[in-house]
Design a protein around this motif. Sequence first.
Motif, PDB file in Angstrom:
ATOM      1  N   HIS A  60       0.818  -1.211   0.000  1.00 27.91           N
ATOM      2  CA  HIS A  60       0.000   0.000   0.000  1.00 27.91           C
ATOM      3  C   HIS A  60       0.851   1.260   0.000  1.00 27.91           C
ATOM      4  O   HIS A  60       0.527   2.242  -0.675  1.00 27.91           O
ATOM      5  N   ILE A  61       1.948   1.223   0.761  1.00 31.90           N
ATOM      6  CA  ILE A  61       2.803   2.404   0.869  1.00 31.90           C
ATOM      7  C   ILE A  61       4.250   1.945   0.880  1.00 31.90           C
ATOM      8  O   ILE A  61       4.588   0.911   1.469  1.00 31.90           O
ATOM      9  N   LEU A  62       5.114   2.697   0.206  1.00 29.89           N
ATOM     10  CA  LEU A  62       6.537   2.391   0.184  1.00 29.89           C
ATOM     11  C   LEU A  62       7.306   3.669   0.466  1.00 29.89           C
ATOM     12  O   LEU A  62       7.150   4.672  -0.237  1.00 29.89           O
ATOM     13  N   GLN A  63       8.126   3.627   1.529  1.00 30.86           N
ATOM     14  CA  GLN A  63       8.899   4.802   1.925  1.00 30.86           C
ATOM     15  C   GLN A  63      10.392   4.519   2.001  1.00 30.86           C
ATOM     16  O   GLN A  63      11.169   5.402   2.344  1.00 30.86           O
ATOM     17  N   THR A  64      10.778   3.301   1.717  1.00 32.01           N
ATOM     18  CA  THR A  64      12.197   2.963   1.731  1.00 32.01           C
ATOM     19  C   THR A  64      12.439   1.744   0.856  1.00 32.01           C
ATOM     20  O   THR A  64      11.578   0.867   0.738  1.00 32.01           O
ATOM     21  N   VAL A  65      13.603   1.676   0.228  1.00 31.87           N
ATOM     22  CA  VAL A  65      14.031   0.543  -0.588  1.00 31.87           C
ATOM     23  C   VAL A  65      15.449   0.194  -0.166  1.00 31.87           C
ATOM     24  O   VAL A  65      16.289   1.088   0.024  1.00 31.87           O
ATOM     25  N   THR A  66      15.714  -1.098  -0.016  1.00 34.76           N
ATOM     26  CA  THR A  66      17.044  -1.561   0.354  1.00 34.76           C
ATOM     27  C   THR A  66      17.588  -2.435  -0.767  1.00 34.76           C
ATOM     28  O   THR A  66      16.929  -3.392  -1.183  1.00 34.76           O
ATOM     29  N   ASP A 113      15.530   6.270   1.343  1.00 32.78           N
ATOM     30  CA  ASP A 113      14.303   6.640   2.035  1.00 32.78           C
ATOM     31  C   ASP A 113      14.062   8.132   1.830  1.00 32.78           C
ATOM     32  O   ASP A 113      14.685   8.772   0.987  1.00 32.78           O
ATOM     33  N   GLY A 114      13.155   8.707   2.617  1.00 34.92           N
ATOM     34  CA  GLY A 114      12.828  10.110   2.455  1.00 34.92           C
ATOM     35  C   GLY A 114      11.831  10.353   1.343  1.00 34.92           C
ATOM     36  O   GLY A 114      11.736  11.472   0.825  1.00 34.92           O
ATOM     37  N   PHE A 115      11.087   9.344   0.932  1.00 36.70           N
ATOM     38  CA  PHE A 115      10.074   9.490  -0.106  1.00 36.70           C
ATOM     39  C   PHE A 115       8.826   8.706   0.307  1.00 36.70           C
ATOM     40  O   PHE A 115       8.862   7.889   1.225  1.00 36.70           O
ATOM     41  N   THR A 116       7.733   8.911  -0.377  1.00 36.96           N
ATOM     42  CA  THR A 116       6.504   8.154  -0.173  1.00 36.96           C
ATOM     43  C   THR A 116       5.853   7.909  -1.530  1.00 36.96           C
ATOM     44  O   THR A 116       5.588   8.850  -2.282  1.00 36.96           O
ATOM     45  N   VAL A 117       5.648   6.639  -1.834  1.00 41.47           N
ATOM     46  CA  VAL A 117       4.928   6.251  -3.049  1.00 41.47           C
ATOM     47  C   VAL A 117       3.774   5.348  -2.631  1.00 41.47           C
ATOM     48  O   VAL A 117       3.986   4.346  -1.940  1.00 41.47           O
ATOM     49  N   LYS A 155       7.257  14.134   7.780  1.00 37.35           N
ATOM     50  CA  LYS A 155       6.630  13.683   6.547  1.00 37.35           C
ATOM     51  C   LYS A 155       7.591  12.915   5.642  1.00 37.35           C
ATOM     52  O   LYS A 155       7.154  12.120   4.805  1.00 37.35           O
ATOM     53  N   ASP A 156       8.913  13.167   5.774  1.00 36.09           N
ATOM     54  CA  ASP A 156       9.855  12.448   4.926  1.00 36.09           C
ATOM     55  C   ASP A 156      10.473  11.248   5.651  1.00 36.09           C
ATOM     56  O   ASP A 156      11.452  10.671   5.175  1.00 36.09           O
TER      57      ASP A 156
END
Length: 743
Positions: free
Chosen positions: A117-123, A165-169, A244-245
């Motif tokens: 549903h929400i992605l705010q970080t990728v490793t 990180d620091g984003f929201t998709v 927010k980030d």
Amino acid sequence: MIESSAAYCQAAVADRRRTYVRAVVDISGPDKVFLPVEASPEAPWSRPEQLHDRNFNPPPRYATAEPGRAVPDGSFSPFPDGLQSPEPVGYAGEALSGADGVFPSPQFAALRFENIHILQTVTLFFSSDPTDGVPEDFLLEVRYNGTAYYRAEVTGNLETARVFDGFTVWDPDEIRLTVYKWSLPGRRFRLVEIFPGLYEEWSGRQLASFSVQQQGQFSCLSLPYGTASIAMDNQSRRFEPRRKDGIFQSLEARQDVDLYMGFQLPGGAVEYKRLGLFYQADDGWKTGDNSLTMKWSLVDIVGLLVDRTFLPPETLPTTLAGWFEAVTLQLGRVFSTRWYVDPDYADMPVTANSVEDVTGKKCGDIIRWACQVSGTWPRADAETGKLTAEPLWKQGNQITLGNLEKYPVMKANESISTLIFQLALPPLPEGAEDNRVKELVIPGNQTASEKTVTVQNPFIHTAEQARTAAKLILSQYGGNQIETTGRGDPASEIGDVDTIWLDASNATTARRISQTLQIQNGVLQGCQSTLLQADGAFLYEERVVVKKSGSWQAPPGVEQIFVVIGQGGQGGSQGQDGYVRLPKATEPVVESGYGENGADGHGGKIWFGTIHINPEQTFEVQIGRGGAKSHVYGTPGKEGGETSFGPYSSASGDYYPTGFTDINAGDCFGRTGVPAPVGGTGDGGKGGAGGTPGDGEAVHVRDTIWGKPIYELEVYVEPGPGLPGADGANGFVVITWDKPEEK
């Protein structure tokens, strides 16, 4: 008890211990479903489906056509037949980077998925093998429906893992990595893992506090579960609720945290024990101190399921394993394999008369009922984190008073007077007269108790199934509870039968039903445990311990007996003499020290089994004598004599290093290294203490012709002799049998 090395067992009871904790944190969508990976043309051995297998190890070193990767020095292995590596290799592209590391055309790998549903970080995890290299210049994109809503361009990278990180998709469906330049020339694009979320390992430096409680119940009348509380350092404000980030919005129920605790071994390495797989509970977070720390309350898989409403599948399961699979699927497809049932019980019939019997029930009820009727008990296994059903076992750890902070407290365990089973009988044809027995009453362990339990289990249809459940339920009642406060050992498991060494001769056994492992002031201490000596499971058994040779006759009406036969214990060996010596005559250095302790005598072999007997059959009993102690260092004590019961003998048995436990009586037999063994236990004698050190002085007596001084040892205190060990205890025979039913 979790299997441990000898060095770990030594470190766990050492006077000074260094304790380490570790948390592996997975913050990603718990309902995610992965789709086939899209990528540039692959090498023949590439396995793109391994980009989401949670294996972060570097690919094995295989010889390839890449420069420097076919050196015949043993550094690289040949590929197995068919290029099918038994180890994870991840994704490997076909194209090679140029002399400057730049690929002829950009290479890409795209992880595709659903239900995030929400992605705010990728490793991203690249190979940590320096011969593989890493992406130096690349582009990371998080996409939805073909459009990139987050882009990160990286140049000059040399790291083997990167967190973005620091984003929201919202509702993303693809993470695409495009590589332009590699860190080494002539190399393929290799990728180990793309993780849609945060996957990190936190040590004691990031963890401000750490506490785990493990608990279980064998009766299946209730379903307690394990909990954990960790507070992590949040100075970077990644988990700041108002930021927010940050990635606070990514915290969801059912995300898992893998917890470990271990001790530093004498050689400096750390041996960890897994405490379990714990999950974010609903609304299970709290922060104070201006959000400098974030505290999480976690539960194990049982805690996730206990209050969840069970939604029956189209076809109801008919076995214990089938119900466990159906229950874990209630948590989502990713949980479909997070269960385990003992293979001997997996296919045991567990059936409901109709779907209405289980509709609207809690998953915790389904788990309890299925285990009751099968004679197993449920728990979250610490080593695997899986929902587990197993029978009770008889082995555990050794607890000495030296590893407790105070003397154990013993108190009465709760009793029960009666169990009333409402049998779930199948419906009769319309108009048929129902004369069936619908209720079965089974006495408890104490008729004077005011506690009565009525069991309405839709899986219990027969009196035999009710008796199976009754034995399990009664294993929780009667007898004693023992409460301990000690230094803690993460190798102990709920369900272990532990042996508490009370003094030089006596020990008692009890089954562990709860334990807390917590770090206080940087030290593992104040760990509370509850152990149970319930006698209810053996309510229908008489018991006798035979300690002298002779004969034993079975009581009238008894057709079957359970027998435990123990050999005499081995004697302990003599301790080594202490010493004082002058190692070199040319140096005035005197050495002194204690002698080595003698070897402990092992407990006797123990054979046990169920024997069918003739009416009032008589058995000749020969009790094996305990082995004598040794009076010579390095010479083991005598082996104990074999014990026989009619044609049955301890010679056919096995050794039990921590002792053989009789949980219903709280007795322990066949222990190793007991300081003062008591007859009729088969305990081995403790080895003798090493002698005390001597004392002396190096005296200059003369010089050689080369002018070098010569010294002789002048002894002031003679070293003490090694002490003898203890004799082993005589063997025994324990006989138990069911009370004949009244006619």
